[in-house]
Scaffold this active site. Structure first.
Site, PDB file in Angstrom:
ATOM      1  N   ASP A  20       0.107  -4.119  -3.832  1.00  0.00           N
ATOM      2  CA  ASP A  20      -1.164  -2.964  -3.747  1.00  0.00           C
ATOM      3  C   ASP A  20      -0.441  -1.724  -3.709  1.00  0.00           C
ATOM      4  O   ASP A  20      -0.712  -1.023  -2.613  1.00  0.00           O
ATOM      5  CB  ASP A  20      -2.047  -3.436  -2.346  1.00  0.00           C
ATOM      6  N   HIS A  31      -7.636  -6.150   0.269  1.00  0.00           N
ATOM      7  CA  HIS A  31      -6.380  -5.293   0.637  1.00  0.00           C
ATOM      8  C   HIS A  31      -5.733  -5.617   1.770  1.00  0.00           C
ATOM      9  O   HIS A  31      -4.465  -5.815   1.878  1.00  0.00           O
ATOM     10  CB  HIS A  31      -6.843  -3.847   0.665  1.00  0.00           C
ATOM     11  N   SER A  82       0.808  -1.157  -0.062  1.00  0.00           N
ATOM     12  CA  SER A  82       0.095   0.078   0.019  1.00  0.00           C
ATOM     13  C   SER A  82       0.824   1.274   0.077  1.00  0.00           C
ATOM     14  O   SER A  82       1.581   1.613  -0.968  1.00  0.00           O
ATOM     15  CB  SER A  82      -0.834   0.057   1.121  1.00  0.00           C
TER      16      SER A  82
END
EC number: 3.1.1.47
Length: 489
Positions: free
Chosen positions: A338, A402, A311
């Protein structure tokens, strides 16, 4: 003769309140007897062939500032690098016992992390901080990380030689342990990915998971060798002494620059350990861990380090690849999980092999990213790397969400599946990430495509309805879509 009567507590009325209270009491006693967290599951054991050790290392830095921005309340620098903190997961001597307790998943003092989460929710005050602390204690206060603390490193490392009988599997040799430097996401910390990191360590890799003090982590305690301590919390734009020209994108860039400095400091410490300064690193570590570090000399493969992140950390890992490999960032590959959709532009200046993995939810949700679909931006980035002659892959892990690479689904499998839409078994979810990471690390060392990385493109674009353009082996088709792959290596 008087009748014997039970005391009132032993002859209760079976009211709904009594039943609920009794069940709650029994559950608390059950968790206490079996050493389980009150409202979550224990983390699972690692499955690789090696035992796993972990060391927390905090090392003093040069006190450099990566930005001149200061806090409104104190006038102190917001981006001052006093120390760098990271946990090292590593293959340990088989059967080695530790005389130190296992690390808590939420480090002490727990109130720092709780207050940080309250600040994320914009409701931080004495009452809410106390509520968050009690809630965090109930959810995971007693949860421990599975790795053994401060046990000796294995004597030998994988040599990554390919043989007819063990295609794609490392043999024992003396090439040095492959090193991965890992950067966590927003509202996370170094302990949010312990199973992913520990699983890789159980398969022969050394993983350094950094704790970022850039305002993106809930809370962290900076510890100095002189015994002084200072808590660092999440902070936002409103807490900084800046003018209107310093907006949210400027803040994110400042955070990414600070993260890059922490990444470089982590590499510096690992290199010092490998060069024979393990005793000095131990002496300067206020966490008082690393008794075996003097014996780590020459055992890390610092010539071929991989940077990884999830992320916000994936965006930071991509930034750290700009100009790499170089002395400060000797990264010969990037594992990007991600990459952020709201953490600033993604660096396209990448000249080393990379593997970008999207969770299913990350690919499925259409997001506009600086005027283009996020999926398209990532795909173009990977294709550009291939055009430069470096092997690059982009794929989606089906059924995942996620948080699937984090510990959260392992601790709260039902809740996380319900709230995130994840359909894959939580342990399978982490295993998918670990397996493809191992295949990428093997490619890094042996320059040979194996397993999933040996396959061609199956889905040029994410598609939840079709089987794709290329047939996949049964082992993979339920779990993966490949969007970009090298034409040849």
């Amino acid at each position: 003769m008087s009748r014997f009567r039970l005391p009132p507590i032993l002859r209760p009325r079976l009211t709904p309140k009594y039943v609920v209270s009794s069940v709650a009491a029994i559950y608390v006693v059950y968790c206490w007897l079996w050493g389980m967290p009150l409202l979550s599951s224990n983390l699972p054991a690692y499955t690789g062939p090696h035992s796993v050790g972990v060391i927390d290392i905090e090392s003093p830095c040069d006190g450099r500032k990566t930005s001149d921005v200061k806090f409104k309340s104190t006038g102190e620098p917001a981006f001052l690098l006093e120390t760098v903190l990271f946990s090292v997961y590593y293959p340990a001597v088989k059967g080695a016992k530790s005389d130190k307790p296992k690390h808590l998943w939420v480090p002490k003092p727990l109130a720092i992390t709780a207050e940080g989460y309250a600040k994320f929710a914009h409701i931080s005050n004495f009452l809410t901080n106390s509520i968050f602390t009690v809630a965090l204690w109930g959810i995971a206060g007693s949860t421990t990380i599975q790795a053994n603390v401060d046990v000796p490193l294995r004597e030998t490392a994988p040599s990554f030689k390919f043989t007819e009988h063990r295609e794609g599997k490392p043999e024992v040799g003396n090439d040095g342990f492959p090193v991965i430097v890992f950067s966590h996401g927003m509202a996370s910390s170094r302990t949010d990915y312990t199973h992913f990191c520990g699983e890789l360590a159980s398969r022969g890799y050394v993983v350094a998971a950094i704790e970022h003090r850039d305002g993106s982590s809930p809370g962290s305690m900076v510890m100095n060798i002189d015994g002084t301590e200072r808590p660092v919390y999440h902070f936002g734009l409103g807490e900084l002494d800046v003018d209107n020209s310093f907006d949210t994108p400027e803040l994110k860039q400042a955070q990414l620059d600070f993260r890059q400095a922490e990444i470089e400091e982590t590499v510096r410490v690992l290199r010092a350990i490998n060069d024979g300064s393990g005793a000095t690193i131990l002496e300067m570590n206020p966490r008082k861990e690393g008794d075996d570090l003097p014996n780590w000399e020459g055992k890390l493969d610092m010539t071929n380090v991989t940077i990884s992140g999830h992320s916000y950390g994936a965006t930071g890992a991509l930034q750290a690849l700009k100009g790499a490999p170089c002395p400060q960032r000797p990264f010969h590959g990037g594992l990007i999980l991600d990459p952020g959709k709201s953490s600033g532009p993604l660096n396209h200046d990448v000249d080393v092999p990379i593997l970008i993995v999207h969770s299913n939810s990350w690919s499925k949700k259409h997001s506009i990213f600086f005027g283009q679909p996020h999926f398209t931006v990532v795909k173009d980035l990977v294709m550009d790397v291939n055009k430069r002659g470096r092997a690059a892959w982009f794929m989606t892990s089906l059924g995942t969400s996620h948080p699937s690479v984090t510990d959260a689904p392992l601790l709260e499998p039902t809740l996380l599946s319900w709230t995130t839409g994840s359909t894959i078994d939580v342990i399978d979810g982490v295993r998918m990430y670990v397996n493809v990471t191992e295949e990428f690390m093997l490619f890094q060392k042996a320059h040979r495509r194996t397993g999933l990385l040996a396959l061609e493109v199956t889905h040029p674009d994410y598609d939840s309805t079709s089987n794709g353009t290329q047939e996949m082996p049964e082992l993979y088709h339920r779990f993966w879509q490949i969007h970009v792959a090298p034409d040849s290596v």
